[in-house]
Structure formats: C-alpha cells, structure tokens
Write an enzyme that holds these catalytic residues in place. Structure first.
Site, mmCIF file in Angstrom:
data_model
loop_
_atom_site.group_PDB
_atom_site.id
_atom_site.type_symbol
_atom_site.label_atom_id
_atom_site.label_comp_id
_atom_site.label_asym_id
_atom_site.label_seq_id
_atom_site.Cartn_x
_atom_site.Cartn_y
_atom_site.Cartn_z
ATOM 1 N N ASP A 207 47.701 40.296 29.981
ATOM 2 C CA ASP A 207 46.844 40.580 28.826
ATOM 3 C C ASP A 207 46.669 39.359 27.926
ATOM 4 O OD1 ASP A 207 45.305 42.358 27.206
ATOM 5 O OD2 ASP A 207 46.997 42.595 25.846
ATOM 6 N N SER A 231 41.781 44.847 23.235
ATOM 7 C CA SER A 231 41.785 45.456 24.568
ATOM 8 C C SER A 231 41.524 46.960 24.439
ATOM 9 C CB SER A 231 43.131 45.223 25.255
ATOM 10 O OG SER A 231 43.425 43.844 25.342
ATOM 11 N N GLN A 281 40.017 44.618 33.025
ATOM 12 C CA GLN A 281 40.196 45.030 31.630
ATOM 13 C C GLN A 281 38.847 45.019 30.924
ATOM 14 O OE1 GLN A 281 41.940 42.602 28.069
ATOM 15 N NE2 GLN A 281 43.669 43.713 28.945
#
Length: 291
Positions: A207, A231, A281
């Site tokens: 991430d 996110s 993502q």
C-alpha cells in the site's frame, strides 16, 4: 528497539484478548489517518492466527471504510467462515472506538501440484536495486540537503524503496508521462522465519507506493500535493513463497482514473523474474483546492 524492521514485526504481533479477537497497536504519528497497509497487515495476521499453519494465504480482498486515528488501538474480530479440506476462509472486521474502519476476507489454500505452470515475463528489464539511489539520496541530490521531516521519516521507514525511474520534480516533467511506476523494495532488516510475518509485511508494503502510478501523469510524486488521496479497496493474490526482507520488484500501472477515483495494478517479482504477488487497488482523489 531502534531497527524499523523490528518495529514492524512488533507492530504485526497482535495481542489476543479473546477467542478470535485481537488488538493491534496504532503508533502515534503526525498523519491524518492510520496507514492503510498497517491495518491490512494486522488484519491478515489476525486471520492467520486462527488457521492451520500448513495453509498459506493465497488471496485477500479488503475495503477501507473509515480513516483510523493514529495512536488509538484497533480491535480485529475474526469470523471463521469456512474450514474445508483444501481451503480456509476468514472474515476480519477492524473496529476502532466502536466503529468499523476496515474489513477483509482472506482465503488460505493447502499447497497442491497442478501439473502445469506458466506466467507472463516482467514487462521490462530494469536496473538492479544496488545500481539505484535511495529516495533520500535522490532528494539530497536535488535539493542539496535532506529536510528534517524527510530524514525522520527515513529513519522510521521499515522498507528500503528505490525508484526505477528518477523522480520528477516539476509539472513540466510529468506532462504526458505514462501512468506507470516501478520500485525495488525490501525490509531494512531481517523479519525472522515465520512465513505469515513475511506475507503480512509485504501486505503492509503493497500500500506504500501503488497509487503513485495514478498520480504520475498529474503531479510530481515529491513536492506540494494537489490532491488528497485515500485507499478505497485492496486485493492481493499470493502465487509463490517469498521473503519480504529480500529485494522484490513492484511494477505498477494505472489503466484508468475517472470520477475522482483511480485504479492501480501491481505485479511483484523476485530478482529472477518470478511473479510472486498480484495486487489491485482503487483510490479516491480529490483536489485540495476544492475541499
């Protein structure tokens, strides 16, 4: 404990407070929200602590529902969805101050021999990580010094990150740039020999830079930010065993950004070009001058 890798292992070592309920620390930091990779990594630890050790995780799907508050513990509640002959499924809900901030579904698979195997090769040949400067070295070269805030961040960073392409510093440099980015990464110190720790550490790292690919055609990665980003969801598929304290190449691209959201895809390879992990993502992007 001064080694950032040791601190990461400690961060992933959850406290069991009841059957299938765990508590994770959230460090007090000068961030608006808890880092999403931390929550995802801790949630995967909670799921893994309720499964048989001979079934490594093969996929996870997660949603970031609310921003977490730094410095406030997070409770992870695990639901044992299924224990089959080959697959185990767990659902994890992360709760902070009585509110659900994140949920994750993880699937674990007993290793099997399929009788066939294939993969696409890496999209391009890149320099070895030893040939590339660290982010701190690039910043120091460009600015002539390393700002105190960045130096403090570099000392706390559990991963060594080296961008394959040199950093862009002006808006002119990002014009017409392809929405692609690639970095070499590895933990800055040993992470031990527990495969679950390495899987969760890489989940943490996944991430850190993935949404860079969305920003690259819009603004420099280093310098004043024009967008607030967060996110929204995160999915990973783990194909082969790996160690997160050995160099891996994280190749990232963004096929589309529209409607205030940007999609990013990542492929993680080892130094020999074997595909280890696939990542997808979506992130939310809002102009700061409109907030």
């Amino acid at each position: 404990m001064t080694n950032p890798a040791e601190r990461l292992v400690d961060l992933l070592d959850l406290e069991r407070i009841e059957v299938d309920i765990f508590r994770g620390r959230s460090p007090e930091e000068s961030l608006q929200r808890v880092f999403g990779g931390q929550v995802a990594g801790q949630a995967l630890v909670a799921a893994g602590r309720t499964t048989e050790g001979d079934r490594p995780v093969h996929s996870l799907h997660a949603y970031f529902l609310r921003p977490g508050r730094p410095g406030v513990p997070i409770v992870y509640q695990v639901e044992r969805v299924r224990d089959g002959r080959s697959f185990t499924t767990r659902r994890v809900t992360a709760v902070q101050e009585g509110r659900t901030i994140f949920n994750l579904t993880a699937s674990f698979h007993r290793p099997e021999e399929a009788g066939f195997e294939h993969q696409l090769p890496p999209a391009r040949i890149v320099p070895d990580p030893e040939e590339l400067p660290t982010v701190a070295e690039e910043v120091r070269e460009h600015l002539g010094t390393l700002p105190d805030a960045l130096e403090r961040m570099a000392r706390r960073q559990p991963f060594d990150i080296r961008y394959v392409d040199r950093l862009r510093w002006t808006r002119e440099e990002v014009e017409d740039a392809d929405p692609r980015s690639a970095v070499w990464m590895r933990a800055v110190g040993p992470l031990g020999d527990d495969p679950l720790v390495h899987t969760c550490a890489l989940t943490y790292a996944s991430d850190m830079t993935l949404l860079d690919a969305v920003r690259i055609p819009v603004e420099p990665l280093w310098g004043p930010r024009g967008f607030d980003m967060a996110s929204l969801d995160h999915a990973m598929w783990f194909h082969r065993p790996f160690r997160a304290d050995e160099w891996f190449l994280y190749d990232q691209e963004s096929p589309i950004a529209t409607g205030g959201r940007g999609l990013a895809r990542g492929r993680i390879y080892d130094r020999s070009g074997r595909l280890l992990v696939s990542v997808v993502q979506e992130g939310l992007f809002r102009r700061l001058d409109r907030l």
